[in-house]
Design an enzyme around this catalytic site. Structure first.
Site, PDB file in Angstrom:
ATOM      1  N   ASP A   1     -24.469  27.708 -15.295  1.00  0.00           N
ATOM      2  CA  ASP A   1     -23.276  28.448 -15.696  1.00  0.00           C
ATOM      3  C   ASP A   1     -22.053  27.828 -15.038  1.00  0.00           C
ATOM      4  OD1 ASP A   1     -22.119  31.129 -16.893  1.00  0.00           O
ATOM      5  OD2 ASP A   1     -21.245  30.895 -14.897  1.00  0.00           O
TER       6      ASP A   1
ATOM      7  N   TYR B   1     -13.103  26.101 -13.391  1.00  0.00           N
ATOM      8  CA  TYR B   1     -13.610  25.688 -12.081  1.00  0.00           C
ATOM      9  C   TYR B   1     -13.136  24.267 -11.768  1.00  0.00           C
ATOM     10  CZ  TYR B   1     -16.797  29.674 -12.656  1.00  0.00           C
ATOM     11  OH  TYR B   1     -17.328  30.928 -12.855  1.00  0.00           O
TER      12      TYR B   1
ATOM     13  N   GLN C   1     -21.401  39.029 -18.320  1.00  0.00           N
ATOM     14  CA  GLN C   1     -21.512  38.470 -16.973  1.00  0.00           C
ATOM     15  C   GLN C   1     -20.580  39.247 -16.037  1.00  0.00           C
ATOM     16  OE1 GLN C   1     -20.373  34.384 -14.623  1.00  0.00           O
ATOM     17  NE2 GLN C   1     -21.222  34.156 -16.684  1.00  0.00           N
TER      18      GLN C   1
ATOM     19  N   TYR D   1     -23.011  37.576 -11.538  1.00  0.00           N
ATOM     20  CA  TYR D   1     -22.511  36.531 -10.649  1.00  0.00           C
ATOM     21  C   TYR D   1     -22.250  37.080  -9.248  1.00  0.00           C
ATOM     22  CZ  TYR D   1     -17.479  37.846 -11.372  1.00  0.00           C
ATOM     23  OH  TYR D   1     -16.254  38.481 -11.420  1.00  0.00           O
TER      24      TYR D   1
ATOM     25  N   ARG E   1     -12.089  32.483  -0.187  1.00  0.00           N
ATOM     26  CA  ARG E   1     -12.629  33.593   0.600  1.00  0.00           C
ATOM     27  C   ARG E   1     -11.790  33.878   1.846  1.00  0.00           C
ATOM     28  NH1 ARG E   1     -18.660  31.543   1.371  1.00  0.00           N
ATOM     29  NH2 ARG E   1     -17.447  29.647   1.838  1.00  0.00           N
TER      30      ARG E   1
ATOM     31  N   ARG F   1     -24.114  24.185  -3.299  1.00  0.00           N
ATOM     32  CA  ARG F   1     -23.269  23.006  -3.100  1.00  0.00           C
ATOM     33  C   ARG F   1     -24.055  21.815  -2.582  1.00  0.00           C
ATOM     34  NH1 ARG F   1     -17.862  24.980  -0.093  1.00  0.00           N
ATOM     35  NH2 ARG F   1     -17.198  22.920  -0.801  1.00  0.00           N
TER      36      ARG F   1
END
Length: 321
Positions: free
Chosen positions: A61, A66, A183, A211, A237, A291
């Site tokens: 996804d 992004y 989603q 998500y 964040r 990642r």
């Protein structure tokens, strides 16, 4: 390299049989945009995607937003080097305003242009699931949804869905074309969809992929107060209230309860956090962001982990205190 077989479920009524854990490509878009996760090396991202596919994950996804195309280009590079073709899901409606921040558009012409660009970046003939990223502006959701229905009719996309829509918005667009998937955010950190949205999706036979099931890293067991305080400025964040007090302590306490349950099964706390979302009968799959290749192995256990009623009660202990 080894290839594993993971259990699959049908995503709603799409006919797509997906693994219960999918690869989330938000973070591999890097940090040079409004909601980035900090620096990321594309070569490592490709290796991470390949490792996920080797372990049996069969869907990715991503979104045009992004890294404003970077994530899709990386996914495309990984697909070109892969012997297996996973399902590819992506999203539209968030555009670069020219300063690295997002602007929203659900106008038909914009949606059609985005789809063409995503197909090119991903290097695929058709997108398996195309989704509206955010219902914004609300006044244009019908126009945007009609554009997705048009793309499906043209077979540029195979299935269509939405992200972050509420029940009223889902009902509005369902009058134009069936909503195949939803989603929403869902985790022990964010349960808002429990009350209305997930029950509506289940009743309407809308496939659900959630998500941020690990609370954007809060529930992995690796987050600490020091780490939260040291998040770089180009990691979104660092500006989120959940990563500061008083909320941070509450979420770290939840992570400790997850660790207690995780120890029973010999898995990572993050795997239990993901399995908690999958315990909801309305949820078909969970998007897990990675990642680095080494991050995948501890979490993929969630795909087959079935939590008991006692596990769920222990995780919820102290919630109301």
């Amino acid at each position: 390299m080894r290839s594993e077989t993971l259990d699959t479920v049908e995503l709603g009524s799409t006919g797509m049989e997906i693994t219960r854990v999918g690869f989330g490509a938000w973070a591999i878009g890097g940090g040079e945009w409004e909601f980035g996760w900090g620096p990321q090396q594309d070569e490592e991202s490709v290796a991470t995607i390949q490792h996920a596919l080797d372990l049996g994950i069969n869907w990715i996804d991503t979104a045009a937003a992004y890294g404003f195309g970077r994530s899709e280009r990386v996914v495309g590079a990984a697909l070109r080097g892969s012997a297996t073709r996973p399902y590819v899901f992506t999203k539209c409606s968030l555009l670069d305003d020219g300063t690295g921040r997002v602007r929203h558009s659900l106008r038909r012409d914009s949606v059609l242009r985005e789809a063409e660009a995503s197909l090119e970046r991903l290097g695929v003939d058709s997108i398996d699931l195309y989704q509206i990223h955010w219902p914004d502006p609300d006044s244009d959701i019908e126009e945007g949804w009609a554009a997705l229905a048009e793309l499906k009719e043209q077979r540029m996309v195979e299935h269509i869905g939405v992200s972050n829509f509420d029940v009223q918005q889902l009902r509005r667009i369902a009058a134009i074309a069936p909503v195949e998937t939803l989603q929403p955010p869902y985790s022990l950190v964010d349960r808002d969809v429990d009350e209305e949205i997930l029950p509506y999706a289940e009743e309407s036979e809308i496939g659900v992929i959630v998500y941020s099931p690990m609370g954007s890293g809060l529930l992995t067991g690796a987050m600490t107060r020091d780490r939260a305080a040291q998040l770089p400025g180009n990691d979104w964040r660092s500006r989120d209230r959940r990563f500061t007090e008083p909320e941070l302590s509450r979420h770290l306490e939840t992570a400790q309860r997850l660790r207690m349950v995780a120890d029973r099964y010999g898995v990572a706390p993050g795997a239990v956090a993901v399995a908690w979302t999958l315990a909801n009968p309305a949820v078909d799959g969970a998007i897990t962001g990675f990642r680095r290749p080494d991050q995948i192995d501890p979490i993929i256990a969630a795909a087959s982990l079935r939590l008991t009623a006692q596990d769920l009660a222990d995780i919820d202990q102290g919630r109301s205190s």
